[in-house]
Motif scaffolding. Structure first.
Motif, short mmCIF file in Angstrom:
data_model
loop_
_atom_site.label_atom_id
_atom_site.label_comp_id
_atom_site.label_asym_id
_atom_site.label_seq_id
_atom_site.Cartn_x
_atom_site.Cartn_y
_atom_site.Cartn_z
N VAL A 163 -42.98 25.26 -68.85
CA VAL A 163 -42.48 26.56 -69.34
C VAL A 163 -41.78 26.28 -70.65
O VAL A 163 -41.07 25.28 -70.79
CB VAL A 163 -41.50 27.21 -68.33
CG1 VAL A 163 -40.84 28.45 -68.93
CG2 VAL A 163 -42.22 27.57 -67.04
N ASP A 167 -45.14 30.89 -69.97
CA ASP A 167 -45.65 30.02 -68.91
C ASP A 167 -46.48 28.88 -69.50
O ASP A 167 -46.56 28.73 -70.73
CB ASP A 167 -46.42 30.83 -67.87
CG ASP A 167 -47.71 31.45 -68.40
OD1 ASP A 167 -48.17 31.10 -69.51
OD2 ASP A 167 -48.28 32.31 -67.68
N ILE A 207 -43.71 35.77 -70.07
CA ILE A 207 -43.40 36.26 -68.73
C ILE A 207 -42.02 36.91 -68.66
O ILE A 207 -41.72 37.61 -67.70
CB ILE A 207 -43.52 35.15 -67.66
CG1 ILE A 207 -42.57 33.98 -67.98
CG2 ILE A 207 -44.97 34.67 -67.54
CD1 ILE A 207 -42.45 32.96 -66.84
N TYR A 208 -41.19 36.67 -69.67
CA TYR A 208 -39.87 37.31 -69.73
C TYR A 208 -39.41 37.38 -71.17
O TYR A 208 -39.63 36.44 -71.95
CB TYR A 208 -38.81 36.52 -68.93
CG TYR A 208 -37.42 37.09 -69.14
CD1 TYR A 208 -37.00 38.23 -68.47
CD2 TYR A 208 -36.55 36.52 -70.06
CE1 TYR A 208 -35.75 38.79 -68.69
CE2 TYR A 208 -35.29 37.07 -70.30
CZ TYR A 208 -34.90 38.20 -69.61
OH TYR A 208 -33.67 38.76 -69.85
N ASP A 241 -37.81 32.74 -60.42
CA ASP A 241 -38.94 33.53 -59.90
C ASP A 241 -40.26 32.86 -60.22
O ASP A 241 -41.15 32.75 -59.36
CB ASP A 241 -38.93 34.94 -60.50
CG ASP A 241 -37.79 35.80 -59.96
OD1 ASP A 241 -37.17 35.43 -58.95
OD2 ASP A 241 -37.52 36.86 -60.57
N HIS A 242 -40.41 32.40 -61.46
CA HIS A 242 -41.67 31.78 -61.88
C HIS A 242 -41.96 30.53 -61.05
O HIS A 242 -43.08 30.36 -60.56
CB HIS A 242 -41.60 31.45 -63.37
CG HIS A 242 -42.83 30.77 -63.86
ND1 HIS A 242 -44.05 31.42 -63.98
CD2 HIS A 242 -43.06 29.48 -64.25
CE1 HIS A 242 -44.96 30.58 -64.43
NE2 HIS A 242 -44.39 29.39 -64.60
N VAL A 293 -41.87 37.71 -62.14
CA VAL A 293 -40.48 37.82 -62.58
C VAL A 293 -39.95 39.19 -62.18
O VAL A 293 -40.57 40.21 -62.49
CB VAL A 293 -40.37 37.60 -64.11
CG1 VAL A 293 -38.96 37.85 -64.60
CG2 VAL A 293 -40.83 36.19 -64.46
#
Length: 193
Positions: free
Chosen positions: A34, A124, A130-131, A156-157, A163
């Motif tokens: 990440v 990711d 993803i956020y 969460d990931h 997420v």
């Protein structure tokens, strides 16, 4: 087209100098499971107030393959304290666990749609967003912090879940754009939620 990257967008490339004397591109972080790219600076009280929380989050997730890259896109002409030489001094003093890059042209800030300092983008392994948004809910005074949205997104990931809150509004000083008043924001920039 939205000013800021949207969830699912690919990370834009960059080629920027770092305080460690090297030039970095996005590909230099290809081994990271990440990648957290965040727009930051030397002076903003929301940055300096939350730096240690960001350090703690980076340290917590480093063993899982998360890398952090800070980018300072602020104009030294608008805010002289954000000049590159002060970035170097700041990293020597604080020894933050991230690469600290200088975006003198502000092209990378535009590519990502950076709104404030700090403004976090979590990608990711495929470098899809993803956020994005704030790190914590009270970056100026973390003693009053109730939520670490950045840590939650990473948890969460790695738990294999979507997420829970993929989008928040960044909280901080606006990016200091070249040739503009210190409080100017691009007209197409707006809140994320």
């Amino acid at each position: 087209m939205a000013f800021t990257l949207q969830i699912g967008d690919k990370a834009p490339d960059f080629k920027l100098p770092a305080t460690d004397g090297r030039i970095y591109r996005l590909a230099d972080f290809k081994d990271a499971k990440v990648l957290v790219v965040f727009f930051t600076c030397n002076h903003c009280p929301f940055v300096t107030g939350s730096d240690e929380v960001t350090r703690e989050t980076a340290g917590t997730f480093a063993p899982r393959g998360v890398r952090f890259v800070g980018i300072n896109s602020n104009s030294r002409n608008t805010y002289p304290e954000d000049a590159f030489e002060h970035m170097v001094e700041r990293m020597k003093q604080h020894r933050f666990p991230w690469i600290y890059l200088h975006d003198a042209t502000q092209d990378v800030a535009r590519a990502y749609g950076a709104l404030r300092t700090p403004h976090f983008y979590v990608f990711d392994a495929a470098r899809k967003l993803i956020y994005t948004g704030r790190g914590v809910d009270n970056p100026r005074d973390p003693s009053k912090m109730k939520v670490n949205d950045l840590a939650n997104a990473l948890e969460d990931h790695f738990a294999g879940h979507p997420v829970r809150v993929p989008l928040t509004n960044p909280i901080g000083c606006n990016v200091k754009w070249e040739g503009q008043d210190a409080h100017w924001m691009p007209p197409e920039a707006c809140d994320l939620v």
